[in-house]
Design a protein around this motif. Structure first.
Motif, PDB file in Angstrom:
ATOM      1  N   MET A  24      24.164 -15.681  -1.183  1.00  0.00           N
ATOM      2  CA  MET A  24      22.988 -15.091  -0.510  1.00  0.00           C
ATOM      3  C   MET A  24      21.663 -15.298  -1.251  1.00  0.00           C
ATOM      4  O   MET A  24      20.621 -14.819  -0.795  1.00  0.00           O
ATOM      5  CB  MET A  24      23.156 -13.581  -0.252  1.00  0.00           C
ATOM      6  CG  MET A  24      24.437 -13.166   0.402  1.00  0.00           C
ATOM      7  SD  MET A  24      24.621 -13.916   2.020  1.00  0.00           S
ATOM      8  CE  MET A  24      23.601 -12.892   3.013  1.00  0.00           C
ATOM      9  N   LEU A  25      21.700 -15.981  -2.399  1.00  0.00           N
ATOM     10  CA  LEU A  25      20.460 -16.125  -3.172  1.00  0.00           C
ATOM     11  C   LEU A  25      19.358 -16.813  -2.365  1.00  0.00           C
ATOM     12  O   LEU A  25      18.194 -16.426  -2.420  1.00  0.00           O
ATOM     13  CB  LEU A  25      20.715 -16.933  -4.449  1.00  0.00           C
ATOM     14  CG  LEU A  25      21.332 -16.175  -5.612  1.00  0.00           C
ATOM     15  CD1 LEU A  25      21.609 -17.123  -6.765  1.00  0.00           C
ATOM     16  CD2 LEU A  25      20.414 -15.044  -6.054  1.00  0.00           C
TER      17      LEU A  25
ATOM     18  N   CYS B 191      19.867 -22.894  -5.630  1.00  0.00           N
ATOM     19  CA  CYS B 191      21.256 -22.701  -5.217  1.00  0.00           C
ATOM     20  C   CYS B 191      22.156 -22.959  -6.440  1.00  0.00           C
ATOM     21  O   CYS B 191      22.113 -24.037  -7.028  1.00  0.00           O
ATOM     22  CB  CYS B 191      21.629 -23.660  -4.086  1.00  0.00           C
ATOM     23  SG  CYS B 191      23.395 -23.583  -3.723  1.00  0.00           S
TER      24      CYS B 191
HETATM   25  S1  SF4 Z   1      23.512 -22.257   0.046  1.00  0.00           S
HETATM   26 FE1  SF4 Z   1      23.674 -21.875  -2.145  1.00  0.00          FE
HETATM   27  S2  SF4 Z   1      22.251 -20.236  -2.564  1.00  0.00           S
HETATM   28 FE2  SF4 Z   1      22.595 -20.258  -0.370  1.00  0.00          FE
HETATM   29  S3  SF4 Z   1      24.240 -18.802  -0.051  1.00  0.00           S
HETATM   30 FE3  SF4 Z   1      25.165 -20.803  -0.232  1.00  0.00          FE
HETATM   31  S4  SF4 Z   1      25.682 -20.973  -2.374  1.00  0.00           S
HETATM   32 FE4  SF4 Z   1      24.222 -19.284  -2.221  1.00  0.00          FE
END
Ligand code: SF4
Ligand code: SF4
Length: 380
Positions: free
Chosen positions: A320-321, A355
């Motif tokens: 969710m970052l 990410c």
């Molecule tokens: S795309 Fe990357 S930052 Fe976004 S939720 Fe998925 S793992 Fe996390």
């Protein structure tokens, strides 16, 4: 009230000489650098160019400015978002421009904006850009030093102090903002004034020891020995005098005319100090210029240079970052969907850089990839 512009005659990039000449001109102009404060330096980096290509602020100018700030026990933060579409990541641009090595001894933080984070800044006096997506580091700054490079510019005619602030906008948002209201130079001049009054740099120091003439601002222009460093607390006064030096009518530059209309500058109030009492004439070759037409974004060349983030759904671990960090709320992560809305996304690239599992990539057009390969082969 006078607007002072200090003009220094400096023949080469001897950082010691630049340091002492800046100390002298600060005394003459009564400029006092802050003491024990956080200072943001905004250089000009473009692509992955080197100092010899004369498109980026020379590392020895940055070295001299950092030395002055360290004399005053300041914390230094150097921040920029390089023209992304031209094949350069900002971090690599900091390296190739020689800045990382030059400032190591000052413990200066190097901050590529797209990696670091952005936020919207508003100013009730803005005329075109209501809220502007800029580096969030502006919140930390006690003092901002703008360090532009002297260059002619194929679209805007001049890249100098006011134009340099456009690089505080992250990644592809720079391209996106060209399409707001109109692509004309006049409107772009107003956008630059909006950014200027939002950022309000405290000091401008122009690297014009070697500038770039012709088809700038990238390395397609030609280096030009000019032997000038210009200093002013007023970005518009500095640009105005530089126009006189390189042979532009200052009113031809849209940011100058907008700035004068908005009261940022009264040309009759400019006073020149330092090694010159009037602008020397060192004429630059100008790029061929055509006014941009307001054609739909999808049909413009510029649109090809805007990279769009895409999630590799299999790699994503749903941390969710990216969803939490997106300033435009363009990302949806659920059990069923991992989507970036390209209608909402403005291409700040924050999600791509942050990410933790590299599950986001930046999709480029064929033309973009071709130009990048071309630039790499011909080193421009
Ligand atoms: S795309 Fe990357 S930052 Fe976004 S939720 Fe998925 S793992 Fe996390
Ligand atoms: S989706 Fe990514 S690139 Fe687009 S605005 Fe949000 S954080 Fe920035």
């Amino acid at each position: 009230l006078k607007d002072y512009v200090g003009l220094l005659k400096i023949g080469n990039y001897d950082s010691n000489e630049i340091y002492f000449k800046l100390l002298d001109i600060f005394k003459i102009l009564k400029i006092k650098l802050p003491y024990k404060k956080t200072v943001i330096i905004k250089p000009n980096i473009i692509s992955q160019n080197t100092p010899k290509q004369c498109t980026t602020t020379h590392p020895n100018v940055i070295d001299a400015v950092c030395r002055l700030l360290r004399d005053n026990d300041c914390s230094i933060l150097i921040t920029e978002s390089s023209a992304f579409y031209q094949g350069g990541y900002t971090q690599k641009g900091f390296k190739t421009a020689g800045i990382i090595d030059a400032v190591k001894k000052y413990d200066a933080k190097i901050v590529p904006i797209e990696k670091d984070g952005v936020k919207f800044y508003s100013n009730k006096n803005n005329k075109v850009l209501d809220g502007i997506l800029l580096t969030k580091r502006l919140d930390e700054a006690d003092y901002i030093i703008n360090l532009p490079k002297l260059k002619t510019h194929a679209f805007f005619k001049l890249s100098c102090a006011v134009k340099n602030l456009y690089g505080l906008i992250p990644g592809g948002v720079k391209q996106e903002y060209h399409f707001i209201k109109s692509q004309s130079q006049d409107v772009f001049g107003e956008k630059l004034c909006d950014i200027y009054q939002t950022v309000k740099p405290d000091l401008n120091i122009l690297d014009g020891i070697w500038g770039l003439e012709g088809f700038g601002p990238s390395a397609a222009g030609k280096p030009k020995k000019t032997g000038i460093i210009a200093v002013s607390t007023n970005s518009f006064a500095l640009d105005y005098i530089i126009c006189k030096i390189i042979g532009y009518d200052p009113n031809e530059i849209a940011s100058n005319s907008s700035g004068i209309k908005r009261g940022f500058l009264k040309p009759e109030n400019i006073v020149i100090k330092g090694d010159y009492t009037k602008p020397p004439e060192i004429f630059y070759k100008k790029p061929k210029y055509e006014e941009a037409k307001d054609i739909p974004k999808e049909k413009t060349m510029l649109n090809n240079f805007i990279l769009k983030p895409v999630i590799k759904t299999k790699k994503c671990n749903k941390c969710m970052l990216c969803e939490q960090g997106c300033p435009l709320n363009a990302i949806t992560i659920t059990d069923d969907a991992k989507i970036i809305s390209h209608d909402l996304c403005l291409s700040c690239y924050y999600c791509f850089y942050n990410c933790p599992v590299n599950a986001i990539y930046l999709k480029a057009s064929f033309i973009n990839l071709f130009i990048r390969a071309f630039r790499r082969v011909f080193r421009i």
